[in-house]
Scaffold this motif. Sequence first.
Motif, PDB file in Angstrom:
ATOM      1  N   GLY A 116      45.045 -17.721  35.187  1.00 14.40           N
ATOM      2  CA  GLY A 116      43.824 -18.370  35.653  1.00 14.40           C
ATOM      3  C   GLY A 116      42.680 -18.158  34.684  1.00 14.40           C
ATOM      4  O   GLY A 116      41.900 -19.083  34.401  1.00 14.40           O
ATOM      5  N   LEU A 117      42.589 -16.955  34.156  1.00 13.86           N
ATOM      6  CA  LEU A 117      41.570 -16.640  33.151  1.00 13.86           C
ATOM      7  C   LEU A 117      41.753 -17.501  31.905  1.00 13.86           C
ATOM      8  O   LEU A 117      40.786 -18.055  31.360  1.00 13.86           O
ATOM      9  CB  LEU A 117      41.665 -15.147  32.840  1.00 13.86           C
ATOM     10  CG  LEU A 117      40.716 -14.497  31.848  1.00 13.86           C
ATOM     11  CD1 LEU A 117      40.500 -13.034  32.218  1.00 13.86           C
ATOM     12  CD2 LEU A 117      41.287 -14.567  30.436  1.00 13.86           C
ATOM     13  N   TYR A 118      42.996 -17.631  31.462  1.00 13.11           N
ATOM     14  CA  TYR A 118      43.320 -18.447  30.285  1.00 13.11           C
ATOM     15  C   TYR A 118      42.982 -19.919  30.526  1.00 13.11           C
ATOM     16  O   TYR A 118      42.378 -20.586  29.682  1.00 13.11           O
ATOM     17  CB  TYR A 118      44.801 -18.258  29.959  1.00 13.11           C
ATOM     18  CG  TYR A 118      45.500 -19.420  29.305  1.00 13.11           C
ATOM     19  CD1 TYR A 118      45.345 -19.683  27.947  1.00 13.11           C
ATOM     20  CD2 TYR A 118      46.338 -20.252  30.058  1.00 13.11           C
ATOM     21  CE1 TYR A 118      46.002 -20.750  27.350  1.00 13.11           C
ATOM     22  CE2 TYR A 118      47.002 -21.320  29.464  1.00 13.11           C
ATOM     23  CZ  TYR A 118      46.826 -21.563  28.116  1.00 13.11           C
ATOM     24  OH  TYR A 118      47.479 -22.619  27.545  1.00 13.11           O
ATOM     25  N   ARG A 119      43.346 -20.419  31.691  1.00 11.58           N
ATOM     26  CA  ARG A 119      43.072 -21.831  31.991  1.00 11.58           C
ATOM     27  C   ARG A 119      41.570 -22.114  32.049  1.00 11.58           C
ATOM     28  O   ARG A 119      41.091 -23.125  31.519  1.00 11.58           O
ATOM     29  CB  ARG A 119      43.718 -22.213  33.314  1.00 11.58           C
ATOM     30  CG  ARG A 119      45.227 -22.420  33.243  1.00 11.58           C
ATOM     31  CD  ARG A 119      45.810 -22.584  34.633  1.00 11.58           C
ATOM     32  NE  ARG A 119      47.201 -23.034  34.600  1.00 11.58           N
ATOM     33  CZ  ARG A 119      48.030 -22.929  35.640  1.00 11.58           C
ATOM     34  NH1 ARG A 119      47.607 -22.378  36.767  1.00 11.58           N
ATOM     35  NH2 ARG A 119      49.268 -23.376  35.546  1.00 11.58           N
ATOM     36  N   LEU A 120      40.841 -21.244  32.714  1.00 14.70           N
ATOM     37  CA  LEU A 120      39.390 -21.447  32.799  1.00 14.70           C
ATOM     38  C   LEU A 120      38.737 -21.372  31.427  1.00 14.70           C
ATOM     39  O   LEU A 120      37.859 -22.175  31.092  1.00 14.70           O
ATOM     40  CB  LEU A 120      38.771 -20.388  33.723  1.00 14.70           C
ATOM     41  CG  LEU A 120      38.476 -20.805  35.156  1.00 14.70           C
ATOM     42  CD1 LEU A 120      37.951 -19.627  35.944  1.00 14.70           C
ATOM     43  CD2 LEU A 120      37.490 -21.962  35.214  1.00 14.70           C
ATOM     44  N   THR A 121      39.164 -20.403  30.645  1.00 11.38           N
ATOM     45  CA  THR A 121      38.615 -20.254  29.304  1.00 11.38           C
ATOM     46  C   THR A 121      38.858 -21.517  28.480  1.00 11.38           C
ATOM     47  O   THR A 121      37.940 -22.032  27.821  1.00 11.38           O
ATOM     48  CB  THR A 121      39.230 -19.031  28.605  1.00 11.38           C
ATOM     49  OG1 THR A 121      38.912 -17.850  29.352  1.00 11.38           O
ATOM     50  CG2 THR A 121      38.722 -18.890  27.180  1.00 11.38           C
ATOM     51  N   ASN A 122      40.069 -22.020  28.511  1.00 17.81           N
ATOM     52  CA  ASN A 122      40.387 -23.225  27.753  1.00 17.81           C
ATOM     53  C   ASN A 122      39.642 -24.448  28.281  1.00 17.81           C
ATOM     54  O   ASN A 122      39.395 -25.399  27.536  1.00 17.81           O
ATOM     55  CB  ASN A 122      41.893 -23.486  27.775  1.00 17.81           C
ATOM     56  CG  ASN A 122      42.626 -22.687  26.708  1.00 17.81           C
ATOM     57  OD1 ASN A 122      42.030 -21.885  25.996  1.00 17.81           O
ATOM     58  ND2 ASN A 122      43.918 -22.898  26.614  1.00 17.81           N
ATOM     59  N   ALA A 123      39.293 -24.424  29.550  1.00 17.49           N
ATOM     60  CA  ALA A 123      38.564 -25.550  30.125  1.00 17.49           C
ATOM     61  C   ALA A 123      37.103 -25.593  29.665  1.00 17.49           C
ATOM     62  O   ALA A 123      36.523 -26.668  29.521  1.00 17.49           O
ATOM     63  CB  ALA A 123      38.626 -25.485  31.649  1.00 17.49           C
ATOM     64  N   VAL A 124      36.513 -24.416  29.416  1.00 20.86           N
ATOM     65  CA  VAL A 124      35.099 -24.394  29.021  1.00 20.86           C
ATOM     66  C   VAL A 124      34.909 -24.338  27.505  1.00 20.86           C
ATOM     67  O   VAL A 124      33.841 -24.705  26.995  1.00 20.86           O
ATOM     68  CB  VAL A 124      34.334 -23.212  29.668  1.00 20.86           C
ATOM     69  CG1 VAL A 124      34.475 -23.247  31.180  1.00 20.86           C
ATOM     70  CG2 VAL A 124      34.796 -21.872  29.123  1.00 20.86           C
ATOM     71  N   LEU A 125      35.923 -23.891  26.778  1.00 22.52           N
ATOM     72  CA  LEU A 125      35.779 -23.712  25.326  1.00 22.52           C
ATOM     73  C   LEU A 125      35.412 -24.990  24.564  1.00 22.52           C
ATOM     74  O   LEU A 125      34.528 -24.943  23.684  1.00 22.52           O
ATOM     75  CB  LEU A 125      37.060 -23.116  24.740  1.00 22.52           C
ATOM     76  CG  LEU A 125      37.086 -21.604  24.529  1.00 22.52           C
ATOM     77  CD1 LEU A 125      38.461 -21.166  24.042  1.00 22.52           C
ATOM     78  CD2 LEU A 125      36.007 -21.155  23.566  1.00 22.52           C
ATOM     79  N   PRO A 126      36.030 -26.131  24.842  1.00 17.64           N
ATOM     80  CA  PRO A 126      35.669 -27.325  24.070  1.00 17.64           C
ATOM     81  C   PRO A 126      34.181 -27.665  24.130  1.00 17.64           C
ATOM     82  O   PRO A 126      33.578 -28.003  23.101  1.00 17.64           O
ATOM     83  CB  PRO A 126      36.525 -28.421  24.710  1.00 17.64           C
ATOM     84  CG  PRO A 126      37.722 -27.696  25.224  1.00 17.64           C
ATOM     85  CD  PRO A 126      37.173 -26.390  25.736  1.00 17.64           C
ATOM     86  N   VAL A 128      44.309  -8.701  29.196  1.00 25.58           N
ATOM     87  CA  VAL A 128      42.928  -9.199  29.158  1.00 25.58           C
ATOM     88  C   VAL A 128      42.213  -8.703  27.905  1.00 25.58           C
ATOM     89  O   VAL A 128      41.499  -9.453  27.232  1.00 25.58           O
ATOM     90  CB  VAL A 128      42.150  -8.781  30.422  1.00 25.58           C
ATOM     91  CG1 VAL A 128      40.649  -9.034  30.242  1.00 25.58           C
ATOM     92  CG2 VAL A 128      42.650  -9.543  31.638  1.00 25.58           C
ATOM     93  N   LEU A 129      42.417  -7.435  27.570  1.00 26.18           N
ATOM     94  CA  LEU A 129      41.766  -6.884  26.379  1.00 26.18           C
ATOM     95  C   LEU A 129      42.300  -7.535  25.107  1.00 26.18           C
ATOM     96  O   LEU A 129      41.533  -7.860  24.189  1.00 26.18           O
ATOM     97  CB  LEU A 129      41.962  -5.368  26.322  1.00 26.18           C
ATOM     98  CG  LEU A 129      41.248  -4.571  27.415  1.00 26.18           C
ATOM     99  CD1 LEU A 129      41.460  -3.069  27.195  1.00 26.18           C
ATOM    100  CD2 LEU A 129      39.762  -4.882  27.465  1.00 26.18           C
ATOM    101  N   GLY A 130      43.601  -7.736  25.037  1.00 24.77           N
ATOM    102  CA  GLY A 130      44.172  -8.402  23.864  1.00 24.77           C
ATOM    103  C   GLY A 130      43.671  -9.823  23.732  1.00 24.77           C
ATOM    104  O   GLY A 130      43.328 -10.284  22.628  1.00 24.77           O
ATOM    105  N   TYR A 131      43.616 -10.534  24.843  1.00 27.23           N
ATOM    106  CA  TYR A 131      43.143 -11.922  24.844  1.00 27.23           C
ATOM    107  C   TYR A 131      41.671 -11.986  24.439  1.00 27.23           C
ATOM    108  O   TYR A 131      41.263 -12.853  23.656  1.00 27.23           O
ATOM    109  CB  TYR A 131      43.353 -12.512  26.233  1.00 27.23           C
ATOM    110  CG  TYR A 131      43.041 -13.988  26.349  1.00 27.23           C
ATOM    111  CD1 TYR A 131      43.642 -14.924  25.513  1.00 27.23           C
ATOM    112  CD2 TYR A 131      42.169 -14.449  27.327  1.00 27.23           C
ATOM    113  CE1 TYR A 131      43.380 -16.272  25.639  1.00 27.23           C
ATOM    114  CE2 TYR A 131      41.894 -15.802  27.468  1.00 27.23           C
ATOM    115  CZ  TYR A 131      42.495 -16.711  26.615  1.00 27.23           C
ATOM    116  OH  TYR A 131      42.231 -18.049  26.741  1.00 27.23           O
ATOM    117  N   THR A 132      40.886 -11.051  24.931  1.00 26.72           N
ATOM    118  CA  THR A 132      39.466 -10.994  24.578  1.00 26.72           C
ATOM    119  C   THR A 132      39.284 -10.835  23.073  1.00 26.72           C
ATOM    120  O   THR A 132      38.485 -11.548  22.445  1.00 26.72           O
ATOM    121  CB  THR A 132      38.780  -9.818  25.300  1.00 26.72           C
ATOM    122  OG1 THR A 132      38.848 -10.039  26.719  1.00 26.72           O
ATOM    123  CG2 THR A 132      37.333  -9.662  24.874  1.00 26.72           C
TER     124      THR A 132
END
Length: 261
Positions: A127-137, A172-176
Amino acid sequence: MNDTDLPDPHSLMSLADQVVLITGAASGIGKAQVELFLAAGASIVAVDVNEQGLERLCHLGEVARLHLQVADLAQADDITRVINSALERFGRIDVLCNTAGVLDGYKRSLDIDEALWDRVFAVNIKGLYRLTNAVLPGMLARGKGVIINMASVAGCFAGGGGAAYTSTKHAVLGYTRQLSYDYGRKGIRVNAVCPGMIETGMTTAVLSDRESKLMKVLASVPAGRLGTPLDIARVSLFLAGPGADFIHGAAITVDGGLTIK
């Protein structure tokens, strides 16, 4: 540097004209973030699976700057709906606080079934990954944006959760760090907050046993108390604001000194 070169200290914590999306907003750390970020001048998209909890935020009296969205972060369609609704309401998202998370009951690998394992990963990571990808563009198109991921001291060592929860918080830390590495030069600041023993609705059951191993650990914490959601919200506010402009890819531990030894 003379006094005229120094920024107004209040401006370093101001989020005036900023749009912030906060998950897990109905209670605990997310709720504290909503309250504090509103006070700092931000407009808020408050997201949670708990509809009744979200409705209780209406007492804040900031209806024009508060947009409530019920969503299950494990569902891709819910995330798409949240983002579309947020953009329709405010036009952009400047700050994303990936605060929502679920626990695993401190279950060891042999004790956790795949359904719970999948649920913990679906919310805490996917969910964190999906939300992040949704706002990044949108952030990249504007050349600026802030993402704050809620990790945990369980992302730094074993024993702070069960097998699934601990694994997700390490992730989460690695992704950050990877997000910061990939997008920092493009104006995106990504950091994580690592709470220690925080008294929230999610941790009530764990912390209610005063004879538990965790509560005995508390006796050695230099701060001498449990943390509060506001403790974490204050650090989040700093990371979201201009005062943290040179902080990239950090994992900020907020644990009262729990992990210093």
